[in-house]
Design an enzyme around this catalytic site. Structure first.
Site, PDB file in Angstrom:
ATOM      1  N   HIS A  70      20.546 -55.884 -18.425  1.00 60.89           N
ATOM      2  CA  HIS A  70      19.875 -55.752 -19.716  1.00 60.89           C
ATOM      3  C   HIS A  70      20.422 -56.727 -20.749  1.00 60.89           C
ATOM      4  O   HIS A  70      19.732 -57.046 -21.718  1.00 60.89           O
ATOM      5  CB  HIS A  70      20.008 -54.316 -20.248  1.00 60.89           C
ATOM      6  N   GLY A  71      21.653 -57.147 -20.575  1.00 64.66           N
ATOM      7  CA  GLY A  71      22.173 -58.101 -21.546  1.00 64.66           C
ATOM      8  C   GLY A  71      23.672 -58.236 -21.458  1.00 64.66           C
ATOM      9  O   GLY A  71      24.354 -57.384 -20.890  1.00 64.66           O
TER      10      GLY A  71
END
Lengths: 317, 478
Positions: free
Chosen positions: B332-333
């Protein structure tokens, strides 16, 4: 085949798209017809108060309503937002000041009103708050607000306010001359203002906002619009501890003053009586209704003198 | 280009849907597919045209790798099999490197301690939208090609598959064999029209979810997560629940619009949501939330890891799920908050596995309460910019002296019924008690009631879109 089908998919698709377009066009047409902000047709002679978000309302009113009906502007922050300048002699003056507004927001709004040739005079109320930040405080106003005037939540809120007030002024954000009603109760200066007007570290000046202020002055000069710089009143008690800062700030702002420009400096000794009267101030910086009336009368007298002397253009009311 | 923009709604969508239908009818499926490919690339490059080159480079690389892997043969020699495996590994490494260069280089360099007071200079690369999605789609394609689940695509088919505009920016993740045949398939026009109508209805649901509900919740959530003030317990729960509903309506709204748009073109893409907040366990939640990512984690992370560990035991599956979910979190990051989100879900899934193995049971209502509370808590990490801010919010959610105060909330938001009550009530009803929008669209009849509902939803959404600048979808950041 679904038992509840009353039409073919093709007919359903066409009817759905058709009804959607019809709904959108109907809402937009209704709003064009009502034209709450005077942007869809000639609004000369109309009396349009502000409803809904104050920034959006002033931005939209400044497109056609202000240039059609006024020939002078007040540009400033909340410090001048409740100054009723509609009675100034010789001019039809619209107050573009915003509650909590900075010069970047003000410039976005007043640039629209200044496009036409009708504005002859601008009172630039240069309080430090005006140049303390460049952020759009509530909404980032852009030209898309014009689309919003065809149908949006802000417009809906504006209608609701207008209907709740049954045509009276109690639910309007500002009146037909752009004048806000700010509270008259005596209170402490808010935290933001205290920080901006720090008596120890000096006034906070945002470089982008300061440049925007200089740009406004340059644009007014380029358009040959008469400029009156107004250094607004402050209570004597607050001025005492900030007199040096005010002098420095005024000097900085007035560096861009051209030869024909005028200055009304409420921090000067001649206005000491006004500053010493606590009834004129709600928090030492903002004026009460009575204080605003007195301040406008003082300005009116000075402007009238300059007009008589031929130093300011006399515009038709 | 955003689905919730006038440019998409008034120009792009009518042009692409109308043009595609006409071209299919007059000039055949392949010409129409070419039209779709060109417009998909335009859609992707709308805000930053240079990233089309990156997308095309990635497409070309994966197409070449898949072509060299070739068709799986039963009688392949061991050297041929080894060569295919090597090419697959090369392809996966290439994709992971691409993803890492844009997403994670800064994250890792930032955590390398400074040497002699010098800090490594970080490259200032902006983040190409959709890179996480089109990279994973192509990893799936390579693995499926290697395993013989699909034959290598032509470059034309592969480029259309990867760049297809409904899912290129935020999924759902798709498998080649489910999509590519549909570009060539000429189904009866009545069936296509029926699907197009359902697509329009689903698109209307998705658009309303995004612009009416998600963006309303976002205003409340943004106010809370944007500051480190001392919130009361009530305020902290309002902020965290607002984000939990925001992300659901935002992402499921996007997915509805993606599936709806594809249906309007006569192409069926997998659904991504199935009423996740009614889940009674965390494993059920992941079967209902971001379904295409869950499938990817199961098939391309968890299962290969389990196989690599040899024997499938409770211990190995717990380790595999923890690792898989941690990687999914990091996907996701580049932030510890996402890693913690993944690890927490990994732990919960592991606990779920253990309780199943030990045949522990709990009442449905208790399962639902625990699952929803856990999901809400983990979304605090997901939303918070830093771990300390997440802990600060979680701490405020624990009952403390200021239990029911609303002072801070009033400070950051006008507490109007319109702002708070409307989205909360509608959101709760939709998320907990209503059929999924996809089920409604699939089951709807063609009558005046559904015409009115769809037109009103579209009209209302346009009204909201016209009220404020389009907000980014949450998953555009991933």
């Amino acid at each position: 085949m679904h038992s509840d089908n009353h039409m073919t998919p093709r007919a359903w698709f066409a009817k759905t798209i058709g009804l959607t377009i019809l709904l959108v066009v109907a809402v937009a047409s209704l709003n064009v017809g009502i034209d709450l902000y005077g942007i869809f047709r000639n609004s000369q002679g109309r009396h349009l108060a502000g409803y809904g978000d104050d920034r959006v309302a002033k931005y939209l009113l400044s497109e056609r309503y202000v240039p059609s009906n006024f020939n002078a502007l007040v540009i400033g922050s909340s410090v001048s937002a409740n100054w009723d300048t509609s009675g100034i002699d010789g001019y039809r003056m619209y107050n573009e000041s915003l509650d909590g507004g900075n010069i970047v927001e003000e410039k976005t709004i007043s640039d629209r009103a200044l496009v036409g040739p009708r504005i002859k005079l601008v009172l630039l109320v240069v309080h430090p708050f005006l140049t303390s930040s460049h952020n759009f405080e509530t909404v980032h106003i852009t030209s898309r607000e014009n689309l919003g005037a065809l149908g949006s939540q802000n417009l809906l809120d504006a209608y609701k306010d207008k209907l709740r007030g049954h045509g009276h002024s109690k639910t309007q954000t500002f009146d037909e001359s752009g004048v806000f009603v700010l509270g008259d109760t005596h209170r402490e200066m808010n935290a933001v203002l205290r920080k901006v007007m720090d008596p120890v570290n000096g006034f906070k000046i945002d470089p982008i906002a300061f440049q925007a202020e200089r740009d406004v002055v340059a644009e007014l000069h380029a358009a040959k619009i008469a400029v009156v710089f107004v250094i607004p009143p402050i209570s004597q008690k607050l001025l005492v501890s900030r007199s040096t800062q005010f002098a420095t700030y005024s000097e900085l702002i007035l560096r861009d003053k051209a030869d024909g420009d005028k200055v009304i400096d409420f921090t000067a000794p001649e206005f000491a009586e006004f500053r010493n009267n606590d009834e004129n101030f709600s928090d030492g910086v903002h004026l009460t209704k009575a204080g605003a009336v007195t301040a406008v009368a003082l300005m009116n007298r000075q402007l009238d003198r300059w007009i008589q002397m031929g130093q300011l253009p006399a515009a038709e009311r | 280009m955003k689905f919730n923009s006038f440019a998409f709604l008034a120009i792009f969508l009518p042009v692409v849907a109308g043009g595609y239908a006409i071209l299919r009818h007059i000039m055949g499926a392949r010409v129409a597919q070419g039209f779709l490919l060109v417009l998909s690339l335009s859609f992707y490059g709308y805000t930053k045209p240079v990233y089309v080159l990156l997308l095309l480079g990635s497409i070309l690389f994966n197409w070449m790798i898949a072509a060299s892997i070739g068709v799986a043969k039963r009688d392949a020699s061991s050297s041929q099999m080894a060569s295919r495996k090597l090419k697959l590994q090369l392809g996966i490494i290439g994709n992971v490197l691409l993803l890492c260069s844009f997403k994670y280089v800064n994250f890792f360099l930032d955590h390398i301690p400074s040497i002699h007071g010098m800090k490594l200079a970080l490259p200032d690369w902006s983040f190409p939208i959709g890179i996480s999605f089109f990279t994973l789609t192509q990893v799936m394609y390579l693995v499926d090609t290697y395993q013989g689940l699909n034959a290598p695509n032509s470059l034309f088919d592969h480029a259309t598959l990867v760049s297809f505009f409904p899912y290129v920016t935020s999924g759902p993740l798709v498998r080649s064999r489910a999509i590519v045949p549909q570009f060539k398939n000429l189904t009866a026009s009545t069936d296509r029209m029926d699907l197009a109508c359902r697509g329009l209805m689903l698109f209307a649901f998705g658009l309303a979810k995004k612009v009416v509900l998600a963006d309303s919740f976002a205003r409340v959530a943004d106010a809370g997560f944007g500051s480190a003030q001392h919130f009361s317990t009530l305020e902290a729960w309002i902020f965290s629940l607002s984000y939990t509903f925001q992300i659901y309506f935002d992402f499921s709204g996007y997915s509805d619009m993606a599936v709806g748009t594809a249906w309007m073109l006569g192409i069926d893409i997998p659904k991504n949501f199935n009423a996740p907040y009614i889940s009674k366990s965390i494993s059920e939640f992941w079967q209902r939330w971001h379904i295409s990512l869950s499938n990817f984690i199961t098939n391309y992370l968890f299962t290969p890891m389990l196989r690599a560990m040899g024997k499938a035991t409770l211990t190995t599956s717990v380790i595999a799920v923890l690792l898989a979910m941690s990687i999914a979190g990091l996907w996701h990051g580049p932030a510890w908050t996402f890693v913690i989100f993944g690890v927490l879900h990994g732990l919960a899934l592991a606990a779920n596995q253990i309780s199943k193995k030990k045949k522990l049971k709990m009442p449905d209502w208790l399962g639902w309460v625990l699952t929803f509370a856990f999901v809400n808590m983990t979304f605090v990490f997901f939303r918070s910019p830093t771990v300390p801010l997440a802990l600060h919010m979680l701490h405020a959610m624990v009952p403390h002296a200021g239990l029911l105060g609303t002072k801070e909330l009033k400070g950051v938001l006008p507490m109007t019924p319109v702002l708070i009550i409307r989205p909360v009530v509608i959101g709760i009803v939709l998320a907990f008690f209503f059929k999924t929008s996809q089920a409604v669209a699939e089951e709807s009849a063609w009558n005046y009631r559904t015409v009115a509902v769809t037109a009103v939803l579209l009209g209302l959404s346009i009204f909201y879109m016209n009220s404020s600048p389009a907000k980014e979808f949450v998953y555009f950041a991933f």
